[in-house]
Design an enzyme around this catalytic site. Structure first.
Site, PDB file in Angstrom:
ATOM      1  N   LYS A  12       1.161  -1.040   0.420  1.00 43.67           N
ATOM      2  CA  LYS A  12      -0.286   0.464  -0.680  1.00 43.67           C
ATOM      3  C   LYS A  12       0.792   0.737   0.325  1.00 43.67           C
ATOM      4  CE  LYS A  12      -0.778   0.282   4.799  1.00 43.67           C
ATOM      5  NZ  LYS A  12      -0.054   1.003   5.784  1.00 43.67           N
ATOM      6  N   THR A  13       1.659   0.837   0.846  1.00 40.74           N
ATOM      7  CA  THR A  13       2.739   2.210   0.126  1.00 40.74           C
ATOM      8  C   THR A  13       3.453   2.615  -0.323  1.00 40.74           C
ATOM      9  OG1 THR A  13       3.177   2.189   3.162  1.00 40.74           O
ATOM     10  CG2 THR A  13       5.050   3.662   1.934  1.00 40.74           C
TER      11      THR A  13
ATOM     12  N   ASP B  64      -3.574   7.236   4.343  1.00 40.44           N
ATOM     13  CA  ASP B  64      -3.319   6.179   4.650  1.00 40.44           C
ATOM     14  C   ASP B  64      -3.351   5.746   6.188  1.00 40.44           C
ATOM     15  OD1 ASP B  64      -2.081   3.196   4.714  1.00 40.44           O
ATOM     16  OD2 ASP B  64       0.537   4.266   5.112  1.00 40.44           O
ATOM     17  N   GLU B  65      -3.644   4.062   6.224  1.00 39.50           N
ATOM     18  CA  GLU B  65      -4.177   3.925   7.778  1.00 39.50           C
ATOM     19  C   GLU B  65      -5.794   4.129   7.696  1.00 39.50           C
ATOM     20  OE1 GLU B  65      -3.483   1.014   8.814  1.00 39.50           O
ATOM     21  OE2 GLU B  65      -1.234   1.289   8.421  1.00 39.50           O
TER      22      GLU B  65
ATOM     23  N   GLN C 228      -7.986  -5.153   9.959  1.00 43.09           N
ATOM     24  CA  GLN C 228      -6.602  -4.401  10.661  1.00 43.09           C
ATOM     25  C   GLN C 228      -7.548  -3.304  11.845  1.00 43.09           C
ATOM     26  OE1 GLN C 228      -2.483  -5.296   9.230  1.00 43.09           O
ATOM     27  NE2 GLN C 228      -3.608  -4.973   7.203  1.00 43.09           N
TER      28      GLN C 228
ATOM     29  N   ARG D 262       2.487 -11.078  10.384  1.00 38.49           N
ATOM     30  CA  ARG D 262       3.536 -10.058  10.567  1.00 38.49           C
ATOM     31  C   ARG D 262       4.589 -11.572   9.766  1.00 38.49           C
ATOM     32  NH1 ARG D 262       1.887  -6.500   9.339  1.00 38.49           N
ATOM     33  NH2 ARG D 262       0.359  -7.272   9.885  1.00 38.49           N
TER      34      ARG D 262
END
Length: 659
Positions: free
Chosen positions: A29-30, A213-214, A244, A592
């Protein structure tokens, strides 16, 4: 856009209307945000100075700025804004302060300042639980974008009515001190943008395209800020993952992703489902787990990585046995398998679970770093210097004055300060100005008056210095002239502890080094925005952290401990019916792991002196059985692993003897 997959490319190219990118864990996504910024600039759709990318932490903002700098060469990115929500709010208030009744150079109250004011308003008899309750209710009201009057109108219980009353008094004090608190950095811009159409139009001209973002972590006030700046046209890209969303306890509202579709009917939705981080086995387990949650827009993560080893599930006697087993496996990975310590992580639901793990790792001499120890900005000497800086920048900051005048201790006690506060109130001036008044000093005891006069002289001299030298140098001058360094030396029993505390002040000075902007007021305000997790690197050490702290990170080997009912999911969440968020928390932990994953639970625990039986987490039964390897389920594989570890242990002993 070389190397982007089709959904990533679609997300980058859509620039003419509102866009929601549902980005699964590890889906790049970044990179999409960085490429979209580059595309907007290169295609002349929007100049850099009218683009703002908003993140939730300073660390994320810093990393994004670095990636943009590598992607966009020259001065094409000049004027681009990449910052946190709160940094954007601060910039807004610095520009629009007069419209909100603030004077230039206003202060930002930190948590301690806020607690001190609310404690004073509650009275001397207030219990800590009552203080925490009122603070939380006020913060919740502000995060919902409510003014004191609106909070009172919505109060539904005596407790909420009392909190709304204190909220009004507290806000009046902030106004008197020419200060705002952290929550006001979002609430006040929302208040002005929603009530002043000209102001809103001006900011839509200033920020022509918004990237967030997020987005699943936005609270109500942050979502309203997004809408107010984007306006009805909705030139924005929101990137988020409803799977998330794990911060409901601090006001995050994952339903904001659903609200986007209602508020912007033209919203386009793009799903990023290809994962570039995890083995397929880990992803199949994560998909199966999260499928038990309701979804408006379901996703299925996939990867072109190999399947990898099956997920190990351990049943342990208790937390001590669990810690010993985890530590031994980590030692084997680090020594026999040559896995770097920094590629190994232990995750837990609550920070108290780290104690047994730390002990077990120490016994085996495995280096580790515990995330969430005493935060840098919470260290006493750091907070003392920041209080001095705030006072140098803003004489109206009574909270800073109260801390600075007592750091270090001088002949100014509580009685003197109470009398000074009374005189200041009568004269309608801040306490630091009253301390400069000859008339006020004459009404105090001579020793206290002399001490205050000396303190005022130091502050006055530091204000002169602030006009001549950068703040990075001012920190050192301040530490000397204030007497803080001498006080720290007197408190320390040995040279090593003194040097450690002095090093904290040197590091604080480094934070300011090279920073742009005006005097200490501007820089102290910027510093107030830094989150506690933004400083300090773990290096090559095993990482210990809570599941909440692990979001956004990745490790080759991940151990999740305490996977039992009453711990994960937490017993309070079970009682309150908040299982969905607990499931998302485990989902975050599972994703993770890049290659190997261990889940462990205990048969029993000790609580208040009693041994209590535990059940494995209900979430384990939601994972695919064929992706897991439980203890005892495959005796041949278990025996092979045992032999491998025994051989590695003997080899390590021989190596020690040979040395």
């Amino acid at each position: 856009m070389h190397g982007l997959n089709p959904p990533q490319r679609e997300a980058v190219l859509h620039t003419d209307g509102p866009l929601l990118v549902l980005a699964g864990a590890g889906s790049g996504k970044t990179r999409v945000i960085v490429e979209k910024i580059a595309h907007l600039i290169a295609s002349n759709r929007m100049p850099a100075k009218r683009i703002a990318a908003i993140t939730f932490t300073n660390k994320a903002a810093k990393e994004m700025r670095e990636r943009v700098a590598k992607r966009i060469k020259g001065d094409a990115a000049d004027g681009l804004t990449i910052c946190t929500f709160h940094a954007l709010g601060l910039k807004f208030l610095q520009i629009e302060h007069a419209k909100l009744g603030l004077r230039r150079g206003f202060s930002i109250f930190d948590a301690d300042d806020t607690a001190a004011q609310i404690k004073d308003l509650l009275g001397a008899g207030a219990k800590p639980d009552a203080l925490d309750s009122v603070r939380n209710l006020i913060s919740r009201a502000k995060n919902a974008g409510l003014s004191p009057e609106q909070a009172m109108a919505e109060a539904r219980s005596p407790r909420e009515v009392d909190a709304a009353t204190i909220y009004a008094l507290y806000q009046a004090r902030l106004s008197t001190f020419n200060a705002v608190d952290f929550d006001d950095l979002i609430r006040l811009p929302v208040q002005l943008l929603e009530s002043d159409e000209d102001c809103a139009l001006g900011w839509r001209e200033r920020i022509g395209y918004l990237l967030v973002d997020e987005s699943q972590d936005t609270n109500d006030a942050q979502y309203r800020l997004l809408k107010a700046i984007a306006g009805p046209r909705g030139l924005f890209t929101c990137v988020g993952d409803d799977d998330q969303s794990i911060y409901a306890w601090r006001g995050a509202n994952p339903d904001n992703l659903l609200a986007l579709g209602q508020d912007y009917p033209a919203l386009r939705i793009v799903k990023l489902e290809q994962n570039y981080r995890c083995s397929n086995r880990v992803l199949r387990a994560a998909n199966a787990l999260i499928a038990h949650n309701p979804h408006e827009h379901p996703k299925t993560l996939w990867s072109d990585q190999p399947d990898g080893e099956r997920i190990r599930v351990w049943e342990c006697r208790d937390s001590a046995h669990e810690a010993e087993k985890v530590a031994a496996e980590i030692q084997f990975l680090g020594t026999a398998k040559q896995v770097p310590w920094g590629e190994i992580c232990i995750l837990f639901r609550g920070n108290h679970q780290s104690r047994a793990l730390e002990k077990a790792l120490q016994l085996l001499r495995v280096p580790y770093h515990l995330t969430g120890g005493t935060a840098f900005l919470d260290r006493g000497e750091v907070k003392d210097v920041l209080a001095w800086l705030r006072l140098v920048a803003n004489p109206d900051d009574d909270a800073a004055f109260l801390r600075a005048v007592q750091s270090p201790k001088r002949e100014v006690g509580a009685t003197t300060l109470a009398k000074l506060a009374e005189l200041a109130q009568q004269a309608g001036m801040p306490m630091s100005r009253a301390a400069e008044s000859v008339g006020a000093l004459k009404q105090l005891a001579p020793r206290a008056a002399n001490a205050l006069d000396g303190f005022v002289s130091i502050v006055r001299g530091l204000r002169e210095e602030a006009r001549r030298i950068p703040v990075s140098e001012l920190v050192g001058v301040l530490a000397q002239r204030s007497g803080l360094l001498q006080s720290i030396r007197a408190q320390c029993k040995d040279e090593a502890s003194y040097q450690r505390r002095k090093a904290n002040l040197d590091e604080l000075a480094d934070w300011f080094d090279g920073a742009r902007g005006g005097g200490p007021g501007e820089l102290a305000a910027q510093l107030a925005l830094l989150s506690h997790a933004d400083k300090g690197e773990a290096g090559n050490q095993v990482r210990l952290m809570s599941l909440h702290a692990a979001k956004g990170l990745e490790f080759r080997c991940v151990f999740i401990v305490g996977v039992d009912d009453a711990t994960l999911p937490h017993e309070a969440s079970i009682e309150e019916g908040r299982i969905d968020e607990e499931r998302r928390l485990l989902y975050v932990g599972i994703t993770r792991a890049k290659q190997q994953l261990w889940l462990s639970h205990s048969k029993e625990t000790q609580r208040w002196g009693d041994r209590i039986r535990l059940k494995p987490s209900r979430f384990i039964d939601e994972l695919p059985a064929d992706e897991m390897q439980r203890d005892g389920a495959d005796p041949v594989a278990d025996a092979a692993r045992k032999q491998e570890r025994a051989s590695a242990g003997l080899a390590a002993i021989r190596a020690m003897l040979d040395a």
